[in-house]
Design a protein around this motif. Structure first.
Motif, short mmCIF file in Angstrom:
data_model
loop_
_atom_site.label_atom_id
_atom_site.label_comp_id
_atom_site.label_asym_id
_atom_site.label_seq_id
_atom_site.Cartn_x
_atom_site.Cartn_y
_atom_site.Cartn_z
N GLU A 1 95.13 87.87 -11.30
CA GLU A 1 96.29 88.59 -10.54
C GLU A 1 95.81 89.24 -9.35
O GLU A 1 94.74 88.89 -8.96
CB GLU A 1 96.72 89.80 -11.43
N ASP A 2 96.79 89.34 -8.11
CA ASP A 2 96.59 89.75 -7.20
C ASP A 2 95.29 90.87 -7.00
O ASP A 2 95.13 91.93 -8.00
CB ASP A 2 97.41 90.56 -6.28
N PRO B 1 94.91 86.14 -3.96
CA PRO B 1 96.26 86.23 -4.53
C PRO B 1 96.06 85.70 -6.11
O PRO B 1 95.28 84.90 -6.66
CB PRO B 1 96.89 85.31 -3.95
N HIS C 1 97.90 92.07 2.78
CA HIS C 1 99.05 91.59 2.43
C HIS C 1 99.82 90.79 3.50
O HIS C 1 100.83 90.04 3.02
CB HIS C 1 99.76 92.62 1.49
N LEU D 1 98.77 87.44 3.93
CA LEU D 1 98.94 86.76 2.65
C LEU D 1 100.43 86.07 2.94
O LEU D 1 100.71 84.91 2.48
CB LEU D 1 98.88 87.54 1.38
N LEU E 1 91.52 89.94 -0.09
CA LEU E 1 92.29 89.85 -1.00
C LEU E 1 92.57 88.19 -1.78
O LEU E 1 92.56 87.37 -1.07
CB LEU E 1 93.87 90.06 -0.34
#
Ligand code: GTQ
Length: 350
Positions: free
Chosen positions: A324-325, A270, A231, A234, A268
């Motif tokens: 969604e994330d 996003p 995160h 990101l 991840l």
């Protein structure tokens, strides 16, 4: 093309040499040496929502001690009966209920755990008790003693499920399987809780640590830290058009993979991410830690949600889309492709 003998003569020849345990190469050259990876396995997805009731039913059918390991193995539908999700790798979901112990043993197969649900269990790896929380990645390298337990009965005790990834088919292929049981159901604890993480998990190493093996000395990679790292990247605006934000689990002493036969990553995506298509020679298993989206594998669409598992065959195009994330854990036999100089990847241009 000009033929110098009849079909009948060739059939007779094949039959004659079969008695001497010989077969002609020319009948199978193209399948033995294909132009690109053969479609031995197929893309597939296991929905946790459908699988969980079977696992809980297994929990009522037999105890963890009775089963030794209470696991539902996810078999690739193209190679049933081989307990394999890819040609070289095994994947299963293991359940341990409050009060249960899965007895201590060790084997030459390397194992990884990715915790799917529940917080009251632990695994012991070579004398250190490792707590389990959803998304945590834990390794049980080759020949390390390991037992699993879920000690909290009543208040706080809950079913705990994790994904097991092992190189069982690979070791079968190599004929390198050995295993033994520990004298006691639970091995003695010889390390204080948190020792491995404190020694190896903060960008530091014990001052006299000498690298003797390709196995990571760190056995626990808590999800909390992994998630935070992804995160942070990101927020810093880092985004790869194919991978989103993807990090690999490293052996802190060498920079190599955590285990010599299995590569592991967390990425991840996003919300709204529409990944580009890419492919690689290492067939890969994905486990959805958080979020929803679609995996397009070889042109086939698989909708995923948290806790689902899916498999991408060697050289099949893959693109990942997140509504969604989403965080995805993945593992493959990439270290072997790298070591042998066989790894090929191709990315659809932006
Ligand atoms: O936890 O030791 O899914 O030995 C398969 C074989 C788990 C384990 C599996 C094993 C284990």
């Amino acid at each position: 093309m000009h033929s110098i003998s009849s079909l009948d003569a060739r059939t007779a020849f094949n039959q004659d040499i079969a008695a001497d345990r010989l077969v002609p190469l020319w009948d199978q050259l193209h399948s033995l040496v294909p132009r690109e990876p053969a479609r031995t396995i197929q893309a597939a997805l296991w929905r946790y929502r459908e699988l969980r009731p079977h696992l809980m039913r297994a929990g009522r059918l037999l105890t963890a001690a009775e089963a030794v390991r209470r696991v539902l193995v996810m078999e690739n539908p193209a190679i049933p009966g081989r307990a394999s999700i890819t040609q070289s790798l095994y994947a299963g979901l293991q359940l341990i209920l409050p009060g249960e112990v899965a007895p201590s043993h060790r084997h030459t197969q390397s194992a990884l755990r990715l915790v799917i649900e529940g917080r009251s269990a632990h695994t012991v790896v070579d004398g250190e008790r490792i707590p389990m929380a959803p998304g945590d990645f834990i390794i049980t390298p080759s020949w390390t003693w390991h037992d699993h337990g879920n000690h909290q009965e009543g208040e706080g005790g809950e079913p705990v499920v994790w994904l097991d990834g092992l190189d069982i088919p690979l070791l079968g292929f190599l004929g390198a399987q050995f295993a033994e049981e520990h004298a006691s159901e639970e091995q003695p604890l010889t390390q204080a809780d948190g020792s491995s993480l404190a020694r190896y998990g903060s960008g530091l190493l014990p001052v006299r640590h000498r690298v003797r093996s390709p196995v990571s000395p760190l056995s626990h990679y808590p999800y909390e830290r992994t998630r935070e790292a992804l995160h942070a990247l990101l927020r810093n605006g880092e985004l790869d058009p194919w991978d989103g934000i993807k990090l690999r689990y490293a052996n802190p002493a060498t920079g190599g993979w955590a285990m010599p036969s299995i590569a592991t990553c967390m990425q991840l995506l996003p919300g709204g991410f529409q990944g580009r298509t890419w492919r690689s020679t290492d067939a890969t298993v994905y486990s959805v830690v958080e979020g929803r989206g679609d995996a397009i594998i070889g042109g086939q669409r698989f909708a995923f949600e948290p806790k689902d598992t899916f498999v991408v065959p060697s050289w099949a195009g893959l693109s990942l889309h997140a509504s969604e994330d989403a965080t995805l854990f993945s593992f493959s036999d990439r270290p072997l492709h790298e070591a042998l100089g066989l790894l090929r990847e191709s990315r659809e241009p932006v």
